[in-house]
Design an enzyme around this catalytic site. Structure first.
Site, PDB file in Angstrom:
ATOM      1  N   GLU A 115     -15.588  21.678  45.697  1.00 46.01           N
ATOM      2  CA  GLU A 115     -14.756  22.732  46.281  1.00 46.01           C
ATOM      3  C   GLU A 115     -15.504  24.057  46.422  1.00 46.01           C
ATOM      4  OE1 GLU A 115     -12.151  21.994  47.600  1.00 46.01           O
ATOM      5  OE2 GLU A 115     -11.214  20.325  46.555  1.00 46.01           O
ATOM      6  N   HIS A 138      -9.220  27.051  40.397  1.00 47.34           N
ATOM      7  CA  HIS A 138      -8.352  26.047  41.017  1.00 47.34           C
ATOM      8  C   HIS A 138      -7.932  25.042  39.962  1.00 47.34           C
ATOM      9  CE1 HIS A 138      -6.773  22.883  43.473  1.00 47.34           C
ATOM     10  NE2 HIS A 138      -7.794  22.080  43.237  1.00 47.34           N
ATOM     11  N   HIS A 140      -4.403  22.093  38.832  1.00 48.92           N
ATOM     12  CA  HIS A 140      -3.237  21.334  39.277  1.00 48.92           C
ATOM     13  C   HIS A 140      -2.040  21.661  38.394  1.00 48.92           C
ATOM     14  CE1 HIS A 140      -6.517  18.244  40.621  1.00 48.92           C
ATOM     15  NE2 HIS A 140      -6.482  19.315  41.405  1.00 48.92           N
ATOM     16  N   HIS A 209      -1.117  19.259  45.946  1.00 57.94           N
ATOM     17  CA  HIS A 209      -2.461  19.262  45.356  1.00 57.94           C
ATOM     18  C   HIS A 209      -2.563  20.212  44.164  1.00 57.94           C
ATOM     19  CE1 HIS A 209      -7.088  19.112  46.100  1.00 57.94           C
ATOM     20  NE2 HIS A 209      -6.837  19.504  44.867  1.00 57.94           N
TER      21      HIS A 209
END
Length: 279
Positions: A115, A138, A140, A209
């Site tokens: 990413e 980032h 989840h 996501h």
């Protein structure tokens, strides 16, 4: 001095461990990039000693010469604490912006998170707004992820729901939550879409996501995501208990904003309430 004793490495270790503990970064899910100052790394590394060069698939010229510590591709956050040099890497973006110069870590030919395009594009977007921005994270976060299946994916409506779930939310993220369409992760396309939203919001939801958050330091970013996730968790409980029967009004949200000196995203609260409070 040992690189493992560097404050920025210790921060990465503690944060990845905590994120794994919370269940927000299962397996090799999630990634972090941390913009470093040269004076921070000099006590621990010689920046002229490049271990190897790693090609990139996008132009990072705007970040040329900048240093980052990042999580590795395919690496499990649960392993960062015990094997930091295998799972983390300290990098410098080359002067031509086309490759990365590895200064430490990412052992056994490991590479940075897939990413990285999204991270670097988000860094570029946020630095244009806030020159002190240093972290892109980032993960989840479970309840935010769940909301992307059950809640309307309109940025204004989604943000207002979170603001109304916990009083602190408007104070912590008055700039709201950006939302992109579902896109394939690890691509330049999702990086461009995320960076575009980052121009106005420090939180960007990837539906089905996860969530992206940015800020000036690790505490700020972790706290930003943590606050939004708590609101999403409360929303889940509220729905399970039969739905909303009373909530925080727009008038009260305006009063809250005034008390804490924040400016709600334009158009997200009823304008007539805003005008009334100015009389």
């Amino acid at each position: 001095m040992n690189v493992l004793q560097a404050p920025f490495v210790e921060e990465m270790v503690k944060t990845t461990k905590n994120l794994y503990r919370l269940g927000w970064d299962e397996r090799n899910g999630g990634n972090i990039s941390y913009l470093l100052k040269e004076e921070e790394i000099l006590p621990f590394l010689n920046p002229t000693q490049v271990l190897r060069k790693i090609p990139m698939k996008f132009d990072a010229t705007k970040l040329a010469g900048k240093y980052f510590i990042v999580t590795g591709s395919g690496k499990y956050f649960k392993n960062v604490c015990d094997a930091s040099s295998e799972n983390l890497g300290i990098l410098r973006v080359s002067e031509n912006g086309q490759e990365l110069e590895l200064l430490w870590g990412l052992e056994d030919e490991a590479v940075p998170t897939s990413e990285l395009p999204s991270h670097f594009m988000s860094h570029i977007a946020r630095l244009a707004v806030d020159p002190e921005n240093r972290i892109v994270m980032h993960n989840h976060a479970s309840h935010l992820l769940a909301m992307s299946f059950t809640h309307e994916l309109d940025e204004k409506v989604f943000t207002r729901t979170l603001w109304q779930m916990c009083t602190e939310c408007l104070v912590v993220f008055p700039d709201g939550v950006g939302i992109i369409p579902w896109l394939v992760p690890g691509t330049n396309e999702i990086g461009v879409a995320t960076a575009e939203k980052m121009k106005e919001s420090r939180l960007v939801l990837w539906p089905q996501h996860g969530i992206y958050g940015t800020g000036r330091d690790m505490d700020e970013v972790f706290g930003l995501i943590e606050t939004a996730e708590k609101a999403a968790e409360v929303y889940t409980y509220v729905c399970a208990q039969g739905g909303v029967r009373q909530t925080i009004s727009d008038a009260d949200l305006w009063r809250l904003a005034e008390a804490f000196g924040v400016t709600p995203k334009v158009g997200y609260l009823e304008e007539k309430v805003s005008k009334r409070r100015k009389l």
